[in-house]
Design a protein around this motif. Sequence first.
Motif, mmCIF file in Angstrom:
data_model
loop_
_atom_site.group_PDB
_atom_site.id
_atom_site.type_symbol
_atom_site.label_atom_id
_atom_site.label_comp_id
_atom_site.label_asym_id
_atom_site.label_seq_id
_atom_site.Cartn_x
_atom_site.Cartn_y
_atom_site.Cartn_z
ATOM 1 N N LEU A 21 -18.962 -77.983 15.113
ATOM 2 C CA LEU A 21 -19.794 -77.519 16.226
ATOM 3 C C LEU A 21 -20.462 -78.705 16.907
ATOM 4 N N GLY A 22 -20.972 -79.640 16.129
ATOM 5 C CA GLY A 22 -21.554 -80.857 16.691
ATOM 6 C C GLY A 22 -20.536 -81.672 17.458
ATOM 7 N N PHE A 23 -19.323 -81.722 16.948
ATOM 8 C CA PHE A 23 -18.222 -82.417 17.609
ATOM 9 C C PHE A 23 -17.943 -81.783 18.972
ATOM 10 N N LEU A 24 -17.889 -80.461 19.010
ATOM 11 C CA LEU A 24 -17.669 -79.777 20.289
ATOM 12 C C LEU A 24 -18.834 -80.009 21.240
ATOM 13 N N ALA A 25 -20.042 -79.910 20.719
ATOM 14 C CA ALA A 25 -21.236 -80.046 21.558
ATOM 15 C C ALA A 25 -21.429 -81.463 22.082
ATOM 16 N N SER A 26 -20.825 -82.442 21.410
ATOM 17 C CA SER A 26 -21.003 -83.833 21.826
ATOM 18 C C SER A 26 -20.206 -84.188 23.078
ATOM 19 N N LEU A 37 -13.427 -69.909 26.385
ATOM 20 C CA LEU A 37 -12.482 -69.149 25.562
ATOM 21 C C LEU A 37 -13.162 -68.086 24.707
ATOM 22 N N SER A 38 -14.364 -68.368 24.258
ATOM 23 C CA SER A 38 -15.061 -67.438 23.366
ATOM 24 C C SER A 38 -15.926 -66.430 24.123
ATOM 25 N N GLY A 39 -16.290 -66.765 25.349
ATOM 26 C CA GLY A 39 -17.194 -65.901 26.099
ATOM 27 C C GLY A 39 -18.645 -66.054 25.685
ATOM 28 N N LEU A 40 -18.940 -67.054 24.889
ATOM 29 C CA LEU A 40 -20.306 -67.272 24.403
ATOM 30 C C LEU A 40 -21.048 -68.243 25.304
ATOM 31 N N ASP A 41 -22.365 -68.078 25.344
ATOM 32 C CA ASP A 41 -23.193 -69.058 26.037
ATOM 33 C C ASP A 41 -23.928 -69.892 24.998
ATOM 34 N N ALA A 43 -27.024 -70.042 24.127
ATOM 35 C CA ALA A 43 -27.958 -69.286 23.277
ATOM 36 C C ALA A 43 -27.216 -68.566 22.153
ATOM 37 N N ALA A 44 -26.070 -67.984 22.465
ATOM 38 C CA ALA A 44 -25.285 -67.281 21.441
ATOM 39 C C ALA A 44 -24.732 -68.261 20.410
ATOM 40 N N ILE A 45 -24.345 -69.431 20.860
ATOM 41 C CA ILE A 45 -23.850 -70.449 19.934
ATOM 42 C C ILE A 45 -24.966 -70.884 18.991
ATOM 43 N N ARG A 46 -26.132 -71.123 19.537
ATOM 44 C CA ARG A 46 -27.277 -71.508 18.678
ATOM 45 C C ARG A 46 -27.585 -70.410 17.675
ATOM 46 N N PRO A 52 -21.894 -67.663 8.602
ATOM 47 C CA PRO A 52 -20.611 -68.153 8.089
ATOM 48 C C PRO A 52 -19.395 -67.627 8.867
ATOM 49 N N ALA A 53 -19.441 -66.390 9.341
ATOM 50 C CA ALA A 53 -18.321 -65.847 10.118
ATOM 51 C C ALA A 53 -18.189 -66.589 11.451
ATOM 52 N N PHE A 54 -19.304 -66.878 12.088
ATOM 53 C CA PHE A 54 -19.272 -67.646 13.335
ATOM 54 C C PHE A 54 -18.725 -69.046 13.071
ATOM 55 N N LEU A 55 -19.178 -69.659 11.991
ATOM 56 C CA LEU A 55 -18.691 -71.000 11.650
ATOM 57 C C LEU A 55 -17.189 -70.981 11.395
#
Length: 97
Positions: A21-26, A37-41, A43-46, A52-55
């Motif tokens: 997640l840090g790699f993506l956020a960087s 692709l996920s439809g998440l913003d 806030a939802a990612i945080r 664990p399911a999200f991870l």
Amino acid sequence: MMRHNTQNRSEEAEILAINALGFLASDGERLQRFMDLSGLDVAAIRAGATDPAFLGGILDHLLGDESLLLIFAEDQQVPPERIAALRRKLPGAAVDF
């Protein structure tokens, strides 16, 4: 003893996914592609970052893009096969990775 070993691998999988997640956020482009692709913003990612399911979904994202997977694997100095194996330790894993 088996339970302890399984728990350690689950924890290792969660740590790897948090690093992913840090790699993506960087990188803004990587993060934006994940959000598209996920439809998440953000806030939802945080909010999901401790689930664990999200991870597991974060690792699924990497496993679904070979070039991204290889860049992340090199960045983390982890064989791509290890990432796939650890993915199976988190909820929602597909058996075909």
